[in-house]
Design a protein around this motif. Structure first.
Motif, PDB file in Angstrom:
ATOM      1  N   ALA A  95       0.566   2.324   9.404  1.00 44.74           N
ATOM      2  CA  ALA A  95       0.271   3.687   8.976  1.00 44.74           C
ATOM      3  C   ALA A  95      -0.829   3.575   7.858  1.00 44.74           C
ATOM      4  O   ALA A  95      -0.983   2.762   7.199  1.00 44.74           O
ATOM      5  CB  ALA A  95       1.800   4.063   8.295  1.00 44.74           C
ATOM      6  N   ILE A  96      -1.687   4.503   8.256  1.00 42.92           N
ATOM      7  CA  ILE A  96      -2.694   4.723   7.521  1.00 42.92           C
ATOM      8  C   ILE A  96      -2.796   5.909   6.669  1.00 42.92           C
ATOM      9  O   ILE A  96      -2.694   7.172   7.334  1.00 42.92           O
ATOM     10  CB  ILE A  96      -4.137   4.431   8.459  1.00 42.92           C
ATOM     11  CG1 ILE A  96      -4.139   3.286   9.310  1.00 42.92           C
ATOM     12  CG2 ILE A  96      -5.456   4.271   7.428  1.00 42.92           C
ATOM     13  CD1 ILE A  96      -5.152   2.950   9.917  1.00 42.92           C
ATOM     14  N   CYS A  97      -3.011   5.777   5.731  1.00 41.78           N
ATOM     15  CA  CYS A  97      -3.200   7.217   4.674  1.00 41.78           C
ATOM     16  C   CYS A  97      -4.671   7.857   4.861  1.00 41.78           C
ATOM     17  O   CYS A  97      -5.650   7.318   4.638  1.00 41.78           O
ATOM     18  CB  CYS A  97      -3.211   6.939   3.288  1.00 41.78           C
ATOM     19  SG  CYS A  97      -3.193   8.317   2.266  1.00 41.78           S
ATOM     20  N   ARG A  98      -4.664   8.928   5.081  1.00 39.14           N
ATOM     21  CA  ARG A  98      -5.745   9.717   5.550  1.00 39.14           C
ATOM     22  C   ARG A  98      -6.557  10.206   4.205  1.00 39.14           C
ATOM     23  O   ARG A  98      -7.771  10.254   4.024  1.00 39.14           O
ATOM     24  CB  ARG A  98      -5.653  11.239   6.053  1.00 39.14           C
ATOM     25  CG  ARG A  98      -4.940  11.161   7.484  1.00 39.14           C
ATOM     26  CD  ARG A  98      -5.513  12.416   7.817  1.00 39.14           C
ATOM     27  NE  ARG A  98      -5.836  12.284   9.381  1.00 39.14           N
ATOM     28  CZ  ARG A  98      -5.026  12.496  10.460  1.00 39.14           C
ATOM     29  NH1 ARG A  98      -3.727  12.866  10.133  1.00 39.14           N
ATOM     30  NH2 ARG A  98      -5.368  12.371  11.672  1.00 39.14           N
ATOM     31  N   GLN A 104      -0.305   0.594   5.769  1.00 39.53           N
ATOM     32  CA  GLN A 104       0.982  -0.047   5.528  1.00 39.53           C
ATOM     33  C   GLN A 104       1.490  -0.553   6.890  1.00 39.53           C
ATOM     34  O   GLN A 104       1.150   0.068   7.992  1.00 39.53           O
ATOM     35  CB  GLN A 104       1.796   1.182   5.195  1.00 39.53           C
ATOM     36  CG  GLN A 104       2.862   0.815   4.184  1.00 39.53           C
ATOM     37  CD  GLN A 104       3.458   2.266   3.721  1.00 39.53           C
ATOM     38  OE1 GLN A 104       4.473   2.492   4.224  1.00 39.53           O
ATOM     39  NE2 GLN A 104       2.917   2.916   2.650  1.00 39.53           N
ATOM     40  N   GLY A 135      -1.331   9.900   8.124  1.00 36.16           N
ATOM     41  CA  GLY A 135      -0.703  10.589   7.545  1.00 36.16           C
ATOM     42  C   GLY A 135      -0.876  10.495   5.996  1.00 36.16           C
ATOM     43  O   GLY A 135      -2.223  10.191   5.650  1.00 36.16           O
ATOM     44  N   ARG A 136      -0.093  10.670   5.261  1.00 36.95           N
ATOM     45  CA  ARG A 136      -0.287  10.545   3.706  1.00 36.95           C
ATOM     46  C   ARG A 136       0.711   9.314   3.006  1.00 36.95           C
ATOM     47  O   ARG A 136       1.872   9.553   3.516  1.00 36.95           O
ATOM     48  CB  ARG A 136       0.028  11.542   2.759  1.00 36.95           C
ATOM     49  CG  ARG A 136      -0.826  12.896   3.276  1.00 36.95           C
ATOM     50  CD  ARG A 136      -1.852  13.384   2.424  1.00 36.95           C
ATOM     51  NE  ARG A 136      -2.798  14.199   3.109  1.00 36.95           N
ATOM     52  CZ  ARG A 136      -4.135  14.490   2.492  1.00 36.95           C
ATOM     53  NH1 ARG A 136      -4.295  13.958   1.462  1.00 36.95           N
ATOM     54  NH2 ARG A 136      -4.869  15.224   3.416  1.00 36.95           N
ATOM     55  N   CYS A 137       0.258   8.367   2.333  1.00 40.19           N
ATOM     56  CA  CYS A 137       1.060   7.483   1.815  1.00 40.19           C
ATOM     57  C   CYS A 137       2.134   8.181   0.597  1.00 40.19           C
ATOM     58  O   CYS A 137       1.501   9.290   0.345  1.00 40.19           O
ATOM     59  CB  CYS A 137       0.297   6.093   1.389  1.00 40.19           C
ATOM     60  SG  CYS A 137      -0.703   6.797  -0.030  1.00 40.19           S
ATOM     61  N   ALA A 138       2.833   7.470   0.253  1.00 41.30           N
ATOM     62  CA  ALA A 138       3.691   8.223  -0.846  1.00 41.30           C
ATOM     63  C   ALA A 138       3.017   8.429  -2.010  1.00 41.30           C
ATOM     64  O   ALA A 138       3.261   9.689  -2.173  1.00 41.30           O
ATOM     65  CB  ALA A 138       4.680   7.016  -1.343  1.00 41.30           C
ATOM     66  N   ALA A 141       0.908  11.596  -0.871  1.00 39.66           N
ATOM     67  CA  ALA A 141       1.819  12.938  -0.347  1.00 39.66           C
ATOM     68  C   ALA A 141       2.291  13.333  -1.679  1.00 39.66           C
ATOM     69  O   ALA A 141       2.239  14.955  -1.835  1.00 39.66           O
ATOM     70  CB  ALA A 141       2.909  12.373   0.540  1.00 39.66           C
TER      71      ALA A 141
ATOM     72  N   GLY B 123       8.171   6.305   2.054  1.00 36.28           N
ATOM     73  CA  GLY B 123       7.692   7.589   1.602  1.00 36.28           C
ATOM     74  C   GLY B 123       6.546   8.046   2.339  1.00 36.28           C
ATOM     75  O   GLY B 123       5.831   8.921   2.071  1.00 36.28           O
ATOM     76  N   PHE B 124       6.011   7.387   3.382  1.00 38.16           N
ATOM     77  CA  PHE B 124       4.876   7.689   4.267  1.00 38.16           C
ATOM     78  C   PHE B 124       5.107   8.823   4.904  1.00 38.16           C
ATOM     79  O   PHE B 124       6.326   8.993   5.537  1.00 38.16           O
ATOM     80  CB  PHE B 124       4.529   6.620   5.198  1.00 38.16           C
ATOM     81  CG  PHE B 124       3.136   6.783   5.678  1.00 38.16           C
ATOM     82  CD1 PHE B 124       2.003   6.382   5.237  1.00 38.16           C
ATOM     83  CD2 PHE B 124       3.226   7.513   6.924  1.00 38.16           C
ATOM     84  CE1 PHE B 124       0.654   6.550   5.917  1.00 38.16           C
ATOM     85  CE2 PHE B 124       1.800   7.722   7.758  1.00 38.16           C
ATOM     86  CZ  PHE B 124       0.522   7.367   7.011  1.00 38.16           C
ATOM     87  N   VAL B 125       4.369   9.817   4.818  1.00 42.72           N
ATOM     88  CA  VAL B 125       4.275  11.196   5.703  1.00 42.72           C
ATOM     89  C   VAL B 125       3.472  11.287   6.925  1.00 42.72           C
ATOM     90  O   VAL B 125       2.183  11.438   6.557  1.00 42.72           O
ATOM     91  CB  VAL B 125       4.144  12.148   4.577  1.00 42.72           C
ATOM     92  CG1 VAL B 125       4.448  13.502   5.517  1.00 42.72           C
ATOM     93  CG2 VAL B 125       4.907  12.209   3.477  1.00 42.72           C
ATOM     94  N   PRO B 126       3.845  10.914   7.915  1.00 44.77           N
ATOM     95  CA  PRO B 126       2.762  10.822   9.136  1.00 44.77           C
ATOM     96  C   PRO B 126       2.426  12.421   9.586  1.00 44.77           C
ATOM     97  O   PRO B 126       3.374  13.111   9.398  1.00 44.77           O
ATOM     98  CB  PRO B 126       3.459  10.108  10.208  1.00 44.77           C
ATOM     99  CG  PRO B 126       4.992  10.262   9.902  1.00 44.77           C
ATOM    100  CD  PRO B 126       5.303  10.581   8.431  1.00 44.77           C
ATOM    101  N   ASP B 127       1.293  12.565  10.045  1.00 43.66           N
ATOM    102  CA  ASP B 127       1.092  13.677  10.693  1.00 43.66           C
ATOM    103  C   ASP B 127       0.485  13.451  12.299  1.00 43.66           C
ATOM    104  O   ASP B 127       0.265  14.747  12.960  1.00 43.66           O
ATOM    105  CB  ASP B 127      -0.107  14.546  10.031  1.00 43.66           C
ATOM    106  CG  ASP B 127      -1.258  13.982   9.646  1.00 43.66           C
ATOM    107  OD1 ASP B 127      -1.745  13.339  10.601  1.00 43.66           O
ATOM    108  OD2 ASP B 127      -1.791  14.175   8.664  1.00 43.66           O
TER     109      ASP B 127
END
Lengths: 144, 144
Positions: A95-98, A104, A135-138, A141, B123-127
Motif C-alpha cells: 500500500a503506497i501513500c500518494r 506499507q 491511497g493515503r496512509c493513516a 489521511a 488506517g490506510f485509506v486506499p483509493d
DNA sequence: CTCATAGTTAGACCGAGTCAAGTGTGGGGG
DNA sequence: CCCCCACACTTGACTCGGTCTAACTATGAG
C-alpha cells in the motif's frame, strides 16, 4: 550475523561483507531504494562489521545476485525508483501513500490467493500477481 | 474525428491537432510508450489530418493534460517505460508477458471489486488498487 | 604456487523524463 | 483594427536511475 553467512552459502553465494551488509540493511528497514541501501552499507563501514564503500556497480551486482537466488524482492512503483525488501516468501502486497510515498506491507488476505486466479483470458499463464494499493496512509489521511 | 474535439472541449481542453492525434493514436493501439505515441503522431503528419511534428516536451504536456482530465491512463510496469491507454472507466487490470513484454487487458473480475477491499491495515485509506499479473502470454507459453 | 574465476571498481554511457526559458498564435478587450 | 495575454508548443540543457565495459584484485581449488 553469521546466520547471514549460512543463508548466503545455502543459496550458493559466497558470503562477502558487502552481501551481508546489504542483507542486514534490508532486515532493518524494508522498502528502501538502492541509494538508501548504499548509504546504510556505507554507515556500516564505521561499525564493528567494518565494510569498505561499495561502488554503484557493486551494489547493483549484490542486489541482483540476492534477487536471483530469491533472498531479495524488489518493487518498482510508478514514479519512484526501485524499492528493495527481503523476500519473506509470504507473497504480500503493498500500500503506497500518494502524498508521502510511505510503503506499507499488506498481507495477501483476499481469499486464498486472488493472486493467481484471474486471467484465464486468452491463454495467458500467470505466475505472479502484483497488487499495489494507492491511497493515503493513516498519518496523511487524518492530516487532510 | 470531430467527436474528439467534443471530448476535449467537454473536459475543458482546447482542441488542438496534436491532442486529437494523440487520442486517435491511443484509440488505435493501447499500451504504447510515449515514444510510440510520438511516432504514431508523426505518421499522422502525412495523412489528411496533417500534424506538424510534436516535440518531446509537447508530447509529455499533451499526455499529462489528457491524464489530468481523465481521458488517458498510464501504467508503469517494472523495467519498462510508462505505457499509455485511453481511460475506459472500467478499472481493468493488466497481464504482462515476462518474455515478450506484451500487455493484455484483464477485466476486473475477481468478485465485485477486490480492488478496494483489502487494506483496513493500519488506517490506510486506499483509493485505487492496481493489479499486474506477470507470466507468459499465449504465444510465449506454448513456444517454451 | 598458480591460475581461473568471483568479486570489485571507475567511469563512460543511455533512456526516460523534467526544467527553464523562449516563440508562436489566436481570440478577446480597448 | 490593433494590442495583449493566456495558452500551446519548441528547444536545449539537465537530472536521475540504471547499465555497460574494461580493467584490477582477492579467493580458493588443484
Amino acid at each position: 550475523m553469521s546466520d547471514l553467512t549460512a543463508l548466503l552459502r545455502e543459496r550458493g553465494l559466497r558470503s562477502t561483507p558487502h552481501r551481508r551488509a546489504v542483507l542486514y540493511a534490508l532486515a532493518e528497514r524494508p522498502h528502501v531504494t538502492a541509494n538508501e541501501v548504499a548509504s546504510a552499507v556505507a554507515r556500516t563501514a564505521s561499525g564493528p562489521g567494518a565494510v569498505t564503500e561499495l561502488s554503484r556497480q557493486g551494489l547493483y551486482n549484490v542486489l541482483e545476485d540476492l534477487r536471483r537466488v530469491g533472498l531479495v524482492r524488489s518493487i518498482e512503483p510508478a514514479g519512484s525508483p526501485a524499492l528493495f525488501e527481503l523476500q519473506a516468501g509470504d507473497n504480500h502486497h503493498h500500500a503506497i501513500c500518494r502524498s508521502c510515498g510511505a510503503v506499507q506491507d499488506v498481507p495477501c488476505s483476499i481469499g486464498a490467493a486472488p493472486c493467481l486466479d484471474a486471467p484465464s483470458v486468452g491463454g495467458f499463464v500467470p505466475d505472479e500477481a502484483e497488487i499495489v494499493f494507492w491511497g493515503r496512509c493513516a498519518a496523511c489521511a487524518t492530516s487532510l
